[in-house]
Write a protein that holds these residues in place. Sequence first.
Motif, PDB file in Angstrom:
ATOM      1  N   LYS A  45      59.441   6.085  39.298  1.00 36.42           N
ATOM      2  CA  LYS A  45      60.003   6.448  38.005  1.00 36.42           C
ATOM      3  C   LYS A  45      61.395   5.842  37.845  1.00 36.42           C
ATOM      4  CE  LYS A  45      57.469  10.801  38.240  1.00 36.42           C
ATOM      5  NZ  LYS A  45      57.563  12.272  38.314  1.00 36.42           N
ATOM      6  N   SER A  46      61.855   5.811  36.600  1.00 30.85           N
ATOM      7  CA  SER A  46      63.134   5.159  36.316  1.00 30.85           C
ATOM      8  C   SER A  46      64.305   5.861  36.994  1.00 30.85           C
ATOM      9  CB  SER A  46      63.362   5.105  34.801  1.00 30.85           C
ATOM     10  OG  SER A  46      63.343   6.421  34.255  1.00 30.85           O
ATOM     11  N   ASN A  47      64.242   7.169  37.105  1.00 30.83           N
ATOM     12  CA  ASN A  47      65.340   7.931  37.707  1.00 30.83           C
ATOM     13  C   ASN A  47      64.997   8.416  39.115  1.00 30.83           C
ATOM     14  OD1 ASN A  47      63.354   9.657  36.887  1.00 30.83           O
ATOM     15  ND2 ASN A  47      64.741  11.256  36.147  1.00 30.83           N
ATOM     16  N   GLU A  48      64.035   7.784  39.756  1.00 25.76           N
ATOM     17  CA  GLU A  48      63.564   8.209  41.076  1.00 25.76           C
ATOM     18  C   GLU A  48      64.106   7.270  42.149  1.00 25.76           C
ATOM     19  OE1 GLU A  48      59.333   9.738  42.957  1.00 25.76           O
ATOM     20  OE2 GLU A  48      59.332   8.001  41.616  1.00 25.76           O
ATOM     21  N   SER A  49      64.682   7.853  43.190  1.00 23.44           N
ATOM     22  CA  SER A  49      65.226   7.045  44.277  1.00 23.44           C
ATOM     23  C   SER A  49      64.097   6.529  45.166  1.00 23.44           C
ATOM     24  CB  SER A  49      66.203   7.872  45.111  1.00 23.44           C
ATOM     25  OG  SER A  49      65.519   8.924  45.780  1.00 23.44           O
TER      26      SER A  49
END
Length: 311
Positions: free
Chosen positions: A188-192
């Motif tokens: 995901k876009s905000n997933e590390s």
Amino acid sequence: MASKQVFLKDLKVADLKRELEERECETTGKKADLQNRLREALENEENKITENSSCLQKQIGEYVDGKFEEIENKLVTVEEFQNEFLEVERKIETLSLESGEQQRVVNTALKSPGSDIDRLTRANGWSLAEKATAMTLALRGDATDILQTLSLEEQDDYHQLVKHLEMRYGQSHLEHVYHSQLKNRYQKSNESLQEFEADIARLVRLAYSSTSENVMERLAVQAFLDGLRDAETRQALTLARPSKLVDALARALEFEAAKQSCRSQAKVRKMEEDVEKGISNEADIRRVVNEILDKRPIRRWNGVKDTHITI
């Protein structure tokens, strides 16, 4: 004895002979002889019945005592199994779930009760019904609620009991769901990277629980590569060919750090170039202004010469 005498006394000769024939006794002689002979036959029959009854009662008593002893031994064995099962549960509760290795330890401990049942079954020569009884006695907590949904025949059927337990608490029937989730899992876009790697490891272990560790690692690495958002990172990992998921994560973090460092240096160089360009533009402006001022005609005002102003 009086009742027999009255009974025999009332019988006719033909009746006496018929009774004697049925008992394979001699039927010749007077009525008194026939009566005495039938009386002896009846007494012998009564004695045999008494002896057989005593012998049968003795055999039944010995059989019942043996069965009671056998049941007591089995109950002791089941109680020992319950203690072992409770010990396994206590060990599971004390385990930490902070890493994948610890999770594998928990899974191994959870499988041990089943192997204990198999060992106890072989040691005691249990039938499938007795094995099902041992499994039923080993159930704890919410697992006992499943017995309310089963008939007595199904509770005594080991395979049916295991089937219902697997349907409610097992994960084999959910593997196709985990396969689909793993196939469509992307970062995901905000997933590390760490969060993405942890979820990939979880889905792979659920989707391929019966697969060997080596195959599971290869599947996890491939799913991790396919799901990465950054194309450059994915390309770099493809060239690196990591064999384990933890190695793939380490390489991805290193590449991201190096790429971030390069971006920072590029920004610094661009800022320096912009500053130099700004200084050059300022010098050009000064030069043009001075040239314009130098070309202005000299004018006098009240006898005073105009003064050039240099910027």
